[in-house]
Design a protein around this motif. Structure first.
Motif, PDB file in Angstrom:
ATOM      1  N   GLY A  92     -58.878 -43.876 -52.507  1.00 19.70           N
ATOM      2  CA  GLY A  92     -58.350 -44.177 -53.836  1.00 19.70           C
ATOM      3  C   GLY A  92     -56.838 -44.102 -53.849  1.00 19.70           C
ATOM      4  O   GLY A  92     -56.187 -43.974 -52.820  1.00 19.70           O
ATOM      5  N   GLY A  93     -56.283 -44.173 -55.046  1.00 24.55           N
ATOM      6  CA  GLY A  93     -54.834 -44.210 -55.184  1.00 24.55           C
ATOM      7  C   GLY A  93     -54.158 -42.848 -55.120  1.00 24.55           C
ATOM      8  O   GLY A  93     -52.960 -42.756 -54.900  1.00 24.55           O
ATOM      9  N   LYS A  94     -54.909 -41.762 -55.330  1.00 27.50           N
ATOM     10  CA  LYS A  94     -54.274 -40.433 -55.373  1.00 27.50           C
ATOM     11  C   LYS A  94     -54.545 -39.657 -54.092  1.00 27.50           C
ATOM     12  O   LYS A  94     -55.566 -39.878 -53.433  1.00 27.50           O
ATOM     13  N   ASP A  95     -53.632 -38.718 -53.781  1.00 25.20           N
ATOM     14  CA  ASP A  95     -53.742 -37.957 -52.531  1.00 25.20           C
ATOM     15  C   ASP A  95     -55.046 -37.180 -52.414  1.00 25.20           C
ATOM     16  O   ASP A  95     -55.585 -37.017 -51.329  1.00 25.20           O
ATOM     17  N   GLY A  96     -55.506 -36.657 -53.536  1.00 24.37           N
ATOM     18  CA  GLY A  96     -56.684 -35.790 -53.495  1.00 24.37           C
ATOM     19  C   GLY A  96     -57.995 -36.563 -53.372  1.00 24.37           C
ATOM     20  O   GLY A  96     -59.063 -35.965 -53.290  1.00 24.37           O
ATOM     21  N   ILE A  97     -57.928 -37.907 -53.349  1.00 20.86           N
ATOM     22  CA  ILE A  97     -59.165 -38.694 -53.290  1.00 20.86           C
ATOM     23  C   ILE A  97     -59.420 -39.081 -51.846  1.00 20.86           C
ATOM     24  O   ILE A  97     -58.785 -39.978 -51.298  1.00 20.86           O
ATOM     25  N   PHE A  98     -60.338 -38.377 -51.211  1.00 15.66           N
ATOM     26  CA  PHE A  98     -60.680 -38.701 -49.822  1.00 15.66           C
ATOM     27  C   PHE A  98     -62.067 -38.176 -49.480  1.00 15.66           C
ATOM     28  O   PHE A  98     -62.594 -37.293 -50.156  1.00 15.66           O
ATOM     29  N   ASP A  99     -62.637 -38.748 -48.428  1.00 13.92           N
ATOM     30  CA  ASP A  99     -63.914 -38.281 -47.882  1.00 13.92           C
ATOM     31  C   ASP A  99     -63.656 -37.862 -46.439  1.00 13.92           C
ATOM     32  O   ASP A  99     -62.687 -38.335 -45.836  1.00 13.92           O
ATOM     33  N   TYR A 100     -64.491 -37.012 -45.886  1.00  8.52           N
ATOM     34  CA  TYR A 100     -64.219 -36.524 -44.531  1.00  8.52           C
ATOM     35  C   TYR A 100     -65.498 -36.435 -43.705  1.00  8.52           C
ATOM     36  O   TYR A 100     -66.536 -36.019 -44.179  1.00  8.52           O
ATOM     37  N   LEU A 101     -65.364 -36.831 -42.432  1.00  8.59           N
ATOM     38  CA  LEU A 101     -66.538 -36.944 -41.559  1.00  8.59           C
ATOM     39  C   LEU A 101     -66.237 -36.337 -40.194  1.00  8.59           C
ATOM     40  O   LEU A 101     -65.214 -36.647 -39.573  1.00  8.59           O
ATOM     41  N   THR A 102     -67.130 -35.448 -39.747  1.00 10.82           N
ATOM     42  CA  THR A 102     -67.109 -35.021 -38.343  1.00 10.82           C
ATOM     43  C   THR A 102     -68.526 -35.249 -37.811  1.00 10.82           C
ATOM     44  O   THR A 102     -69.436 -35.582 -38.573  1.00 10.82           O
ATOM     45  N   GLN A 103     -68.671 -35.035 -36.530  1.00  8.43           N
ATOM     46  CA  GLN A 103     -69.999 -35.244 -35.945  1.00  8.43           C
ATOM     47  C   GLN A 103     -70.271 -34.116 -34.968  1.00  8.43           C
ATOM     48  O   GLN A 103     -69.393 -33.744 -34.168  1.00  8.43           O
ATOM     49  N   GLN A 104     -71.465 -33.577 -34.999  1.00  9.32           N
ATOM     50  CA  GLN A 104     -71.806 -32.532 -34.030  1.00  9.32           C
ATOM     51  C   GLN A 104     -71.929 -33.162 -32.637  1.00  9.32           C
ATOM     52  O   GLN A 104     -72.025 -34.379 -32.494  1.00  9.32           O
TER      53      GLN A 104
END
Ligand SMILES: Cc1cc2nc3c(=O)[nH]c(=O)nc-3n(C[C@H](O)[C@H](O)[C@H](O)COP(=O)(O)OP(=O)(O)OC[C@H]3O[C@@H](n4cnc5c(N)ncnc54)[C@H](O)[C@@H]3O)c2cc1C
Length: 530
Positions: free
Chosen positions: A330-342
């Motif tokens: 999104g447009g704001k810094d706080g809008i994010f998703d995060y992914l790691t993988q085992q």
């Protein structure tokens, strides 16, 4: 912010609620999960640490190591309201992703260049610090602590262009760019395709950071401390601290199992800090977030990155378990998703007593994509429930990020059925509490009586080798605990040992002071989210 949210964030977060949602990380539970739950509390201790997450573990380990020969004389008690390590540390995204180009301009604007560099160096140093602690304690396998190719992927073109400018400025700073083995910018269509990303992305910025299984890291460390210091380090699970009073020369710590007296109290309770320290209301605020564990399916993880683009020499065509992503949507810094993988099972030897990892995708975020939803999670301490809107979002958005590479669903295994995990792509969803700091920085140091309901000992004499008696706090990492908590905890341990007012390697804006307390305004930090 609406009046209901305003009211909620000014209230006590209470003590952790029983029966939180089942975190995938904490299955199977560590064999110390119920440690001390049935034991009788001692009458007194030298140091009581409240909270058994990564902060409490770092403080306990540092204290005992630094005390050296005297480490068997100082009685340390750790109180935990629920199972050992059942807070955010057991429920997080597993990213060891420090601040870098992205946060750099704001840090310079707020604190000046020198301090901005200090904060970034402090956070980046966690990547190798956590690896070395895992190695020292023989926990590399259990904790899966490792370096990964770390990608910031931008959907919005304008946002990517701002990111690219910040990245260029950051790289001009020799002191900062030398912190990275390698950094890369990916913006051609072919490069993005090679990363297996969908065509919706405008560009990607990459480097090497890390990831870990924080629950097994922390419970592994605590297990070793219990073994090495049987007589003077004790943990009491299912033992919440309900209240604290100051008698003349010791604090009296109240629990449902009775009281314990101590000259030092350490608040390692992060999102719950302001229950026992009301002065931290609106300074460290609980923010409920959600995580999922998902099956990787059939296609993802086998894309070839041209070797010239790979951030680590070992990257091969099978990248399962070796990448982490932050998706800025999104447009704001706080809008994010995060992914790691085992990790891939073949990369783990049988030395670990835990079941082999199965390349599970560990995916969270979505919190700020809807400002109204975000407000309902601020001050919300109910981690016994999921957030239906987020469960739905997190279970459906990954195909948009990976396009056709997302592949077909894999079948659930007998083991999955036995453990009652979900079918289809999403195995589990759970919630957890972030400790949002009113100025984005952690709070580390001695607690002034004014922030602790006026509690003050008449006599603050402590045993030899420790600082004057008192209450201490360490928390408020704003969702970035893996790159702050360990060394903040270590810094606090040095202060408790009376070695210094504050180690010079702890960034100054992290220290507790009345001036900082008066200046920190939650509304400022909320602008990144709503
Ligand atoms: C959904 C989610 C995703 C996250 N993802 C990431 C990530 O990818 N990377 C990252 O860097 N950070 C992430 N974080 C943040 C990170 O997990 C935290 O900053 C970190 O774990 C905080 O550790 P802690 O030990 O201070 O607190 P916690 O792990 O929360 O431990 C505090 C403990 O104190 C106990 N406690 C509280 N009150 C009392 C009381 N009165 N008496 C006794 N015990 C008490 C609690 O039960 C708890 O076990 C995430 C957090 C969440 C919730």
């Amino acid at each position: 912010m609406d009046p209901v949210t305003q009211h909620r964030i000014s209230q006590s977060p209470g003590i952790p609620r029983p029966s939180p949602t089942r975190s995938y990380w904490a299955v199977p539970p560590s064999n110390i999960s119920q440690w001390g739950a049935q034991d009788v509390l001692p009458e007194k201790a030298d140091i009581v640490i409240i909270g058994s997450g990564i902060t409490g573990a770092s403080i306990a380990r540092t204290l005992l190591r630094e005390l050296g020969e005297n480490s068997f004389d100082v009685r340390i008690v750790m109180l935990e309201a629920r199972e050992v390590c059942s807070g955010a540390t057991a429920r997080n995204g597993g990213h060891i992703t420090p601040a870098w180009y992205h946060q750099y301009p704001e840090l310079v604007k707020t604190y000046g260049k020198e301090t901005a560099h200090e904060i970034i160096k402090f956070q980046v140093s966690h990547v190798h610090k956590l690896l070395s602690v895992a190695e020292e304690d023989g926990l590399l396998e259990d904790s899966q602590c490792r370096l990964t190719d770390s990608f910031d992927a931008y959907v919005d073109r304008t946002r990517f262009e701002i990111a690219r400018e910040n990245y260029t400025e950051y790289r001009k700073e020799e002191e900062l760019s030398s912190l990275h083995q390698v950094t890369r910018l990916y913006e051609d269509k072919e490069q993005l395709q090679a990363l297996q990303l969908s065509s919706s992305f405008s560009g990607v910025i990459g480097t090497v950071f890390g990831t870990m299984h924080a629950y097994r890291f922390v419970t592994g460390i605590l297990s070793r401390l219990l073994k090495s210091h049987t007589a003077n380090f004790q943990i009491f699970a299912e033992t919440p601290c309900i209240s604290i009073t100051a008698a003349s020369s010791t604090y009296v710590i109240e629990t449902p199992k009775g009281t314990i007296r101590s000259t030092h109290i350490v608040h390692a309770t992060n999102a719950w800090t302001s229950h026992l320290l009301p002065g931290f209301r609106r300074k460290i605020v609980p923010l409920r977030g959600e995580m999922t564990s998902q099956r990787p399916g059939t296609g993802l993880g086998f894309g070839q990155i041209p070797p010239s683009l790979s951030t680590t020499p070992s990257s091969s065509s099978n990248w399962q378990g070796s990448r982490t992503f932050i998706f800025y949507t999104g447009g704001k810094d706080g809008i994010f998703d995060y992914l790691t993988q085992q990790m891939q099972p073949c990369k783990v030897s049988s030395a670990s007593k835990y079941p082999l990892p199965r390349t599970e995708l560990m995916f969270g975020g979505g919190l700020a994509f809807n400002p109204e939803l975000f407000c309902t999670q601020l001050g919300n301490t109910d981690d016994t429930q999921n957030i239906p809107e987020l469960s739905k979002y997190l279970s459906s958005v990954l195909p948009c990020y990976f396009g056709e590479n997302w592949g077909d669903d894999a079948e659930s295994s007998e083991e999955d059925d036995r453990l009652n995990w979900g079918k289809g792509r999403t195995k589990a969803s759970w919630s957890g509490l972030i400790g949002l700091s009113a100025d984005s920085n952690p709070w580390v140091g001695r607690v002034p009586a004014s922030l602790a309901e006026g509690r003050k000992l008449e006599v603050d004499k402590s045993r030899a080798g420790l600082a004057d008696a008192g209450e201490w706090v360490c928390g408020g990492y704003s969702g970035e605990g893996m790159v702050n908590a360990w060394k903040c905890g270590a810094a606090l341990a040095h202060m408790i040992l009376g070695r210094c007012e504050c180690p010079e390697w702890l960034p100054e804006p992290y220290t507790v002071s009345s001036e900082r307390h008066a200046k920190a305004k939650l509304d400022d930090v909320l602008q990144s989210y709503i």
